[in-house]
Design an enzyme around this catalytic site. Structure first.
Site, PDB file in Angstrom:
ATOM      1  N   GLU A   1       0.872  -1.096  -0.017  1.00 58.48           N
ATOM      2  CA  GLU A   1       0.017  -0.013  -0.133  1.00 58.48           C
ATOM      3  C   GLU A   1       1.044   1.190   0.040  1.00 58.48           C
ATOM      4  OE1 GLU A   1      -1.080   3.249   1.727  1.00 58.48           O
ATOM      5  OE2 GLU A   1      -1.338   1.881   3.491  1.00 58.48           O
TER       6      GLU A   1
ATOM      7  N   CYS B   1      -0.935   8.619   3.253  1.00 58.91           N
ATOM      8  CA  CYS B   1      -0.999   8.324   1.749  1.00 58.91           C
ATOM      9  C   CYS B   1      -2.235   8.372   1.151  1.00 58.91           C
ATOM     10  CB  CYS B   1      -0.821   6.833   2.094  1.00 58.91           C
ATOM     11  SG  CYS B   1      -1.732   5.900   3.043  1.00 58.91           S
TER      12      CYS B   1
END
Length: 686
Positions: free
Chosen positions: A256, A295
């Protein structure tokens, strides 16, 4: 220098013999030295083997539900001592609100997976996936899919921005699956990860070998991994690519990574609308939460050309009114520093790259801001990693850099579009994102955009006047929904409820007889042995009931009077039950037929034992299918077989799933369904 941050391996705390060469970690606001970080001399191979042996044995002895109960206990242990974590979190640059996202968010993941594990998984060690696949005409050869835990270790390499949540959102599903974890936190904030691991160790709740921590580098990691191990990585796309290429065959690798996420303002969401206001609030929130070090943060604000100036003015005004930069320990601070001076310098460098590519700063500055210090004074804190929020504007929305370069801090770029197709294309230019949000109250625009952007996003959030107050926000992954994304976002998948548990397990197609599949899965299969020992199954507690226990009822004839009575009593006078000519014209019926729910009701009357006893309640039916119509003069009977028994770990009862089959006088199957009951673990009646 300060003491070296310990690791927790092979059931004990470990530190290097010497602090020589340890990396120094400093307070993000003051530059004060906090700790040194080194793993020099740590036997990583032994730690991994400890997980594969001791950890696998301790977790393998537990059922899904037993592991789920432990997750809740972990969450309670952390909650009791979370003030300690909040105090440390402030040193990373996190405000109280930022820490809530990280610490309480991480604890919330434990609670969520504890609940999901007990609701959605069996109280066993095998998870049955999907329906039965018949492989023979006579039913003696079947196939289906099962999940069993992988035999290795889940290695979790985490980013610096969420040292608690980032670890726990990986640990929880791995633990629930029965897979031991080795956590490698990012160096700048690893001391906060060490603190929560220490709390769990001191709680004495952790099964042996289920959780280990390496504080420091792991250069030989990929040389030590093998078939059955998993690596879960969170960090930069470039680092993920290098690690992925190092993983040997058989080692699962999921990533990720940072992505150039977008937020689209719909053409209907003009200034003054609730959607416009919600869009601006969300954009400023994503700029400032965790100082933009997320993120999932918004990096590209994609707005209609006609609304661009209004958005810029509104963002400027909100930043001025709401944002106070400073040390998170100072009262009133709403945005803290970046995690380190190195990160501050990197963000400034990337902002300059965006400016060189044509971006104009329209809000904020890259100059050192004045910060509110812990003592209440204000100063240009050169020892702290402070950066002001920055919004850039690109006149050319097709500029490559804005879709490729990420300044991992409080930075976003504004792009404009004219048509929905342009907005769709701009979103896709990010090369794959974790999330895109859309502020619109126009279903037609939302539908058109979704059709074009779904394939390039792991998650899409639609924001409007109806959900703005309850929305969890653009940047907040939820335990029950997938977190991850295609392309640049890493191509991996985390969270998503039980999906994440299954990522730590192996799906296997199993073929065999009904008896064999019953033994392997703990779920009774039609055609397997059934038992009628003369004791009604409803008279048996969970301690006495066995898979395959059955009652076969007597028959009951259905008359036309029964059908009409049921119709008038319930109000269900559908023509198939009341009009012979119309029913006969229907391709599915020979004439008037009994109501399906009449048959199910009668079936309950045929199989139930009415006396008080171990069966406490019927709480539902599942998978009901009506197969053969029943005409006046036909008879029905029912077979009820104990299909699956699931004791509850924290209650004095459990669930029993019964296989119910209604047949007519010709032994044709009339209906099939599952009956769900709650049953005492031990009988409380004489």
């Amino acid at each position: 220098m300060s003491e070296v941050l310990p690791s927790y391996v092979q059931g004990a705390w470990w530190t290097p013999d010497s602090s020589a060469g340890a990396l120094i970690v400093r307070d993000a606001s003051t530059g004060e030295e906090i700790t040194g970080v080194s793993s020099d001399g740590l036997d990583l191979a032994a730690a991994l083997e400890y997980a594969r042996t001791v950890g696998q044995a301790s977790l393998g002895a537990l059922t899904f539900h037993q592991r789920a109960v432990l997750l809740k206990q972990f969450a309670l242990a952390l909650t009791e001592r979370k003030d300690e974590l909040y105090a440390l979190s402030a040193r990373t640059g996190a405000t109280k609100a930022d820490s809530w996202v990280d610490i309480d968010g991480g604890i919330g993941v434990l609670f969520a997976y504890s609940g999901k594990g007990r609701r959605e998984l069996p109280n066993s060690q095998v998870y049955v996936d999907g329906s039965i696949e018949p492989l023979s005409k006579d039913g003696t050869f079947l196939g289906r899919h099962i999940f069993t835990r992988l035999p290795g270790v889940a290695v979790q390499i985490n980013a610096f921005n969420f040292p608690v949540w980032g670890s726990l959102e990986k640990f929880a599903p791995a633990f629930l699956a029965g897979m031991p974890t080795l956590v490698k936190p990012a160096t700048p904030t690893g001391y906060l990860t060490e603190a929560f691991v220490r709390i769990l160790v001191e709680s004495e709740l952790l099964p042996d070998g289920s959780l280990q921590l390496v504080s420091g580098s792991v250069p030989s990691l990929f040389d030590e991994l093998r078939l059955g191990d998993i690596v879960g990585f969170t960090g930069s796309a470039s680092t993920a690519a290098g690690l992925r290429s190092s993983a040997s065959d058989g080692v699962r690798f999921t990533a990720e990574t940072d992505s150039i996420n977008a937020s689209v303002l719909g053409p209907d969401a003009t200034e003054g609308t609730p959607e416009f206001d919600a869009y601006v609030r969300q954009l400023v929130t994503e700029l400032t939460t965790k100082a933009g070090q997320k993120c999932t943060a918004i990096r590209r604000a994609i707005v209609p050309t006609a609304s661009a100036d209004a958005v810029i003015d509104a963002v400027r005004a909100r930043l001025e009114a709401k944002v106070v930069i400073g040390d998170p320990r100072a009262e009133g601070v709403t945005m803290g520093p970046l995690v380190s001076l190195a990160q501050r310098d990197e963000v400034r460098r990337q902002v300059q790259v965006l400016r060189d590519a044509g971006g104009r700063i329209v809000a904020g500055s890259i100059d050192s801001p004045t910060a509110l210090l812990a003592d209440g004074s204000t100063a240009e804190a050169t020892d702290g990693a402070f950066v002001a929020p920055v919004l850039l504007r690109f006149d050319d929305a097709e500029t490559d850099a804005v879709h490729e370069v990420e300044a991992f801090g409080p930075v976003a770029s504004l792009l404009t579009y004219e048509a929905a197709s342009e907005a769709t294309a701009l979103v896709a230019r990010g090369g794959g994102s974790l999330v895109t949000s859309v502020a619109t109250h126009d279903p037609a625009f939302a539908t058109e955009l979704m059709g074009g952007i779904a394939a390039s996003n792991g998650r899409v959030l639609f924001l409007d006047r109806d959900d703005a107050r309850s929305s969890t926000g653009h940047g907040s992954p939820m335990p029950g929904l997938v977190h991850g994304g295609p392309g640049r976002a890493g191509g991996g998948e985390e969270l998503g409820g039980i999906r994440a548990v299954l990522h730590h397990m192996q799906r296997t197609a199993v073929q065999g007889s009904p008896d064999m599949l019953t033994a392997l899965t703990g779920v009774w299969h039609a055609g397997a042995a059934a038992r009628d020992d003369g004791v009604h199954p409803f008279r048996k507690s969970l301690a006495e009931l066995r898979i395959g226990d059955r009652i076969a009822s007597a028959s009951r004839e259905v008359t036309l009077d029964d059908i009409e009575t049921f119709a008038h009593f319930t109000g269900d006078t559908f023509y198939a039950h009341m009009d012979e000519q119309a029913a006969a014209a229907n391709p599915f019926f020979p004439g008037r037929v009994a109501h399906g729910y009449l048959l199910v009701s009668w079936a309950a009357g045929l199989f139930v034992d009415p006396e008080p006893g171990p069966v406490l309640a019927n709480y539902g039916l599942e998978n009901l299918r009506f197969i053969t119509p029943v005409s006046p003069g036909d008879s029905i009977r029912v077979e009820l077989t104990a299909k699956q028994v699931t004791p509850r770990e924290t209650d004095e009862y459990g669930e029993v799933r019964w296989d119910a089959v209604i047949r007519n006088q010709n032994d044709d199957t009339v209906a099939t369904y599952d009956v769900l009951t709650l049953v005492e673990k031990e009988s409380s009646t004489a």
